[in-house]
Design a protein around this motif. Structure first.
Motif, PDB file in Angstrom:
ATOM      1  N   ILE A   1       0.874  -1.177   0.000  1.00  0.00           N
ATOM      2  CA  ILE A   1       0.000   0.000   0.000  1.00  0.00           C
ATOM      3  C   ILE A   1       0.909   1.224   0.000  1.00  0.00           C
ATOM      4  O   ILE A   1       1.689   1.425   0.942  1.00  0.00           O
ATOM      5  CB  ILE A   1      -0.944   0.008   1.208  1.00  0.00           C
ATOM      6  N   PHE A   2       0.825   2.041  -1.051  1.00  0.00           N
ATOM      7  CA  PHE A   2       1.759   3.148  -1.234  1.00  0.00           C
ATOM      8  C   PHE A   2       1.052   4.488  -1.086  1.00  0.00           C
ATOM      9  O   PHE A   2       0.072   4.765  -1.777  1.00  0.00           O
ATOM     10  CB  PHE A   2       2.415   3.074  -2.616  1.00  0.00           C
ATOM     11  N   LEU A   3       1.575   5.298  -0.167  1.00  0.00           N
ATOM     12  CA  LEU A   3       1.157   6.687  -0.051  1.00  0.00           C
ATOM     13  C   LEU A   3       2.115   7.516  -0.907  1.00  0.00           C
ATOM     14  O   LEU A   3       3.333   7.375  -0.794  1.00  0.00           O
ATOM     15  CB  LEU A   3       1.207   7.155   1.402  1.00  0.00           C
ATOM     16  N   ASP A   4       1.562   8.374  -1.749  1.00  0.00           N
ATOM     17  CA  ASP A   4       2.374   9.154  -2.684  1.00  0.00           C
ATOM     18  C   ASP A   4       2.147  10.644  -2.494  1.00  0.00           C
ATOM     19  O   ASP A   4       1.024  11.082  -2.191  1.00  0.00           O
ATOM     20  CB  ASP A   4       2.015   8.787  -4.136  1.00  0.00           C
ATOM     21  N   ARG A   5       3.213  11.403  -2.693  1.00  0.00           N
ATOM     22  CA  ARG A   5       3.135  12.860  -2.642  1.00  0.00           C
ATOM     23  C   ARG A   5       3.607  13.475  -3.948  1.00  0.00           C
ATOM     24  O   ARG A   5       4.538  12.962  -4.578  1.00  0.00           O
ATOM     25  CB  ARG A   5       3.980  13.400  -1.487  1.00  0.00           C
ATOM     26  N   SER A   6       2.984  14.597  -4.303  1.00  0.00           N
ATOM     27  CA  SER A   6       3.289  15.257  -5.570  1.00  0.00           C
ATOM     28  C   SER A   6       4.336  16.345  -5.458  1.00  0.00           C
ATOM     29  O   SER A   6       5.031  16.645  -6.428  1.00  0.00           O
ATOM     30  CB  SER A   6       2.006  15.861  -6.164  1.00  0.00           C
ATOM     31  N   THR A   7       4.469  16.970  -4.285  1.00  0.00           N
ATOM     32  CA  THR A   7       5.361  18.138  -4.187  1.00  0.00           C
ATOM     33  C   THR A   7       6.374  18.082  -3.051  1.00  0.00           C
ATOM     34  O   THR A   7       7.422  18.730  -3.141  1.00  0.00           O
ATOM     35  CB  THR A   7       4.534  19.433  -4.040  1.00  0.00           C
ATOM     36  N   THR A   8       6.098  17.380  -1.973  1.00  0.00           N
ATOM     37  CA  THR A   8       7.020  17.353  -0.834  1.00  0.00           C
ATOM     38  C   THR A   8       7.340  15.921  -0.429  1.00  0.00           C
ATOM     39  O   THR A   8       6.528  15.015  -0.639  1.00  0.00           O
ATOM     40  CB  THR A   8       6.428  18.082   0.384  1.00  0.00           C
ATOM     41  N   ALA A   9       8.509  15.722   0.148  1.00  0.00           N
ATOM     42  CA  ALA A   9       8.930  14.389   0.588  1.00  0.00           C
ATOM     43  C   ALA A   9       8.335  14.070   1.956  1.00  0.00           C
ATOM     44  O   ALA A   9       7.971  14.965   2.726  1.00  0.00           O
ATOM     45  CB  ALA A   9      10.448  14.318   0.652  1.00  0.00           C
ATOM     46  N   PHE A  10       8.235  12.791   2.258  1.00  0.00           N
ATOM     47  CA  PHE A  10       7.780  12.365   3.580  1.00  0.00           C
ATOM     48  C   PHE A  10       8.872  12.653   4.606  1.00  0.00           C
ATOM     49  O   PHE A  10      10.055  12.438   4.354  1.00  0.00           O
ATOM     50  CB  PHE A  10       7.445  10.873   3.578  1.00  0.00           C
ATOM     51  N   LYS A  11       8.470  13.127   5.784  1.00  0.00           N
ATOM     52  CA  LYS A  11       9.409  13.435   6.855  1.00  0.00           C
ATOM     53  C   LYS A  11       9.791  12.162   7.604  1.00  0.00           C
ATOM     54  O   LYS A  11       9.033  11.191   7.637  1.00  0.00           O
ATOM     55  CB  LYS A  11       8.785  14.429   7.834  1.00  0.00           C
ATOM     56  N   ASP A  12      10.952  12.195   8.228  1.00  0.00           N
ATOM     57  CA  ASP A  12      11.397  11.058   9.033  1.00  0.00           C
ATOM     58  C   ASP A  12      10.407  10.775  10.163  1.00  0.00           C
ATOM     59  O   ASP A  12      10.175   9.622  10.529  1.00  0.00           O
ATOM     60  CB  ASP A  12      12.783  11.323   9.610  1.00  0.00           C
ATOM     61  N   SER A  13       9.813  11.821  10.714  1.00  0.00           N
ATOM     62  CA  SER A  13       8.852  11.632  11.803  1.00  0.00           C
ATOM     63  C   SER A  13       7.599  10.911  11.324  1.00  0.00           C
ATOM     64  O   SER A  13       6.992  10.132  12.071  1.00  0.00           O
ATOM     65  CB  SER A  13       8.477  12.979  12.409  1.00  0.00           C
ATOM     66  N   GLU A  14       7.217  11.148  10.079  1.00  0.00           N
ATOM     67  CA  GLU A  14       6.043  10.459   9.522  1.00  0.00           C
ATOM     68  C   GLU A  14       6.355   8.986   9.259  1.00  0.00           C
ATOM     69  O   GLU A  14       5.507   8.110   9.500  1.00  0.00           O
ATOM     70  CB  GLU A  14       5.600  11.153   8.237  1.00  0.00           C
ATOM     71  N   ILE A  15       7.558   8.712   8.795  1.00  0.00           N
ATOM     72  CA  ILE A  15       7.980   7.326   8.584  1.00  0.00           C
ATOM     73  C   ILE A  15       8.026   6.603   9.928  1.00  0.00           C
ATOM     74  O   ILE A  15       7.594   5.443  10.049  1.00  0.00           O
ATOM     75  CB  ILE A  15       9.350   7.271   7.891  1.00  0.00           C
ATOM     76  N   ALA A  16       8.532   7.274  10.952  1.00  0.00           N
ATOM     77  CA  ALA A  16       8.605   6.678  12.289  1.00  0.00           C
ATOM     78  C   ALA A  16       7.215   6.368  12.829  1.00  0.00           C
ATOM     79  O   ALA A  16       7.006   5.337  13.490  1.00  0.00           O
ATOM     80  CB  ALA A  16       9.343   7.616  13.239  1.00  0.00           C
ATOM     81  N   LEU A  17       6.252   7.241  12.559  1.00  0.00           N
ATOM     82  CA  LEU A  17       4.883   7.004  13.012  1.00  0.00           C
ATOM     83  C   LEU A  17       4.290   5.776  12.342  1.00  0.00           C
ATOM     84  O   LEU A  17       3.623   4.955  12.987  1.00  0.00           O
ATOM     85  CB  LEU A  17       4.029   8.238  12.712  1.00  0.00           C
ATOM     86  N   LEU A  18       4.550   5.613  11.051  1.00  0.00           N
ATOM     87  CA  LEU A  18       4.083   4.418  10.341  1.00  0.00           C
ATOM     88  C   LEU A  18       4.751   3.164  10.912  1.00  0.00           C
ATOM     89  O   LEU A  18       4.106   2.119  11.054  1.00  0.00           O
ATOM     90  CB  LEU A  18       4.372   4.547   8.845  1.00  0.00           C
ATOM     91  N   ASP A  19       6.040   3.269  11.241  1.00  0.00           N
ATOM     92  CA  ASP A  19       6.749   2.138  11.848  1.00  0.00           C
ATOM     93  C   ASP A  19       6.100   1.736  13.174  1.00  0.00           C
ATOM     94  O   ASP A  19       5.946   0.543  13.470  1.00  0.00           O
ATOM     95  CB  ASP A  19       8.223   2.493  12.090  1.00  0.00           C
ATOM     96  N   GLU A  20       5.697   2.718  13.971  1.00  0.00           N
ATOM     97  CA  GLU A  20       5.060   2.432  15.259  1.00  0.00           C
ATOM     98  C   GLU A  20       3.727   1.708  15.080  1.00  0.00           C
ATOM     99  O   GLU A  20       3.368   0.831  15.867  1.00  0.00           O
ATOM    100  CB  GLU A  20       4.823   3.739  16.019  1.00  0.00           C
ATOM    101  N   ARG A  21       3.018   2.058  14.043  1.00  0.00           N
ATOM    102  CA  ARG A  21       1.684   1.500  13.820  1.00  0.00           C
ATOM    103  C   ARG A  21       1.691   0.228  12.988  1.00  0.00           C
ATOM    104  O   ARG A  21       0.648  -0.417  12.833  1.00  0.00           O
ATOM    105  CB  ARG A  21       0.811   2.557  13.140  1.00  0.00           C
TER     106      ARG A  21
END
Length: 259
Positions: free
Chosen positions: A132-152
């Motif tokens: 399942i891929f979340l995609d962005r058109s203009t900005t990169a994903f932040k490390d904090s957002e990746i960490a939140l996904l890792d927690e969940r």
């Protein structure tokens, strides 16, 4: 752990396990408080070509282009075939020097107006995983957002495992389109105008290579030995004046792009 607006989509995702709403509710849960512009869902196999399951706010034309040619450059597909690693996989964690990654970003993502994506890779039975891929058109994903996904991640994994268990062994997630944004699986087809110098047998073998089958699987499918497959491959490379599988993929992709 920040819960934000996750409680309602979590409740819906729990209730949807074992139903046709499972993937959509799982998407809602994963992206509940992670800003994103597009969503794509793909199944990867270690021995077969990828299957596009569904998408949101993504072009049907780009789905067809992916299935016809771009999948061979998909670094997530290459990573799954090589490592079979599950979990949270941001695009930026894949090696910068991988040729496939570069072609994927310069070609498929650029045409799709995507600048960054993160995959949530979940076991989906046999040698398959569901991405399942979340995609962005203009900005990169932040490390904090990746960490939140890792927690969940354990929650996502548990819900998907529960869905698989509830479905039973006969269920096929991509046997047919399931509504808007759904797409059936397609095998890559070699155009008649491409590689006329190859024999019918050689074209059959190349078809299996493009479909992602390893040498041992090709041998089994064609009823020949692994050594014979290697001999066929060597003659194919000589006829096409190439030395690597990557060059074979590049010729196929370039022909598709020029059509």
């Amino acid at each position: 752990m920040r819960m934000g607006n996750i409680w309602a989509p979590l409740a819906r995702a729990i209730a949807a396990t074992g139903t046709d709403r499972h993937v959509d509710c799982l998407i809602d849960l994963i992206g509940a408080d992670i800003e994103h512009d597009l969503v794509t869902v793909t199944r990867y196999s270690a021995t077969q070509t990828p299957e596009f399951v569904k998408h949101r706010r993504f072009s049907d034309e780009m789905v067809q282009r992916y299935l016809a040619s771009y999948y061979v450059f998909d670094p997530f597909y290459a990573s799954w075939r090589r490592e079979r690693r599950l979990g949270i996989m941001p695009l930026k964690r894949l090696a910068d020097d991988e040729a496939k990654r570069g072609q994927y970003i310069a070609g498929f993502l650029a045409q799709s107006e995507i600048c960054d994506e993160v995959g949530i890779m979940l076991a989906d039975g046999g040698d398959w995983c569901l991405g399942i891929f979340l995609d962005r058109s203009t900005t990169a994903f932040k490390d904090s957002e990746i960490a939140l996904l890792d927690e969940r991640l354990p929650v996502f994994e548990a819900l998907h495992a529960l869905d698989i268990k509830a479905r039973g062994t006969e269920f096929s997630r991509t046997s047919a389109p399931t509504g808007p944004g759904a797409s059936p699986r397609q095998e890559p087809t070699i155009p008649v105008s491409l590689w006329p110098e190859l024999s019918l047998r050689e074209r059959e073998l190349v078809q299996l290579i493009l479909a992602g089958h390893p040498t041992a699987n090709i041998a089994e499918r064609l009823g020949i030995t692994v050594g014979t497959v290697k001999n066929h491959r060597r003659r194919i490379y000589e006829k096409l004046d190439i030395t690597t599988e990557r060059e074979l993929f590049l010729q196929f992709f370039q022909h598709q792009a020029d059509r």
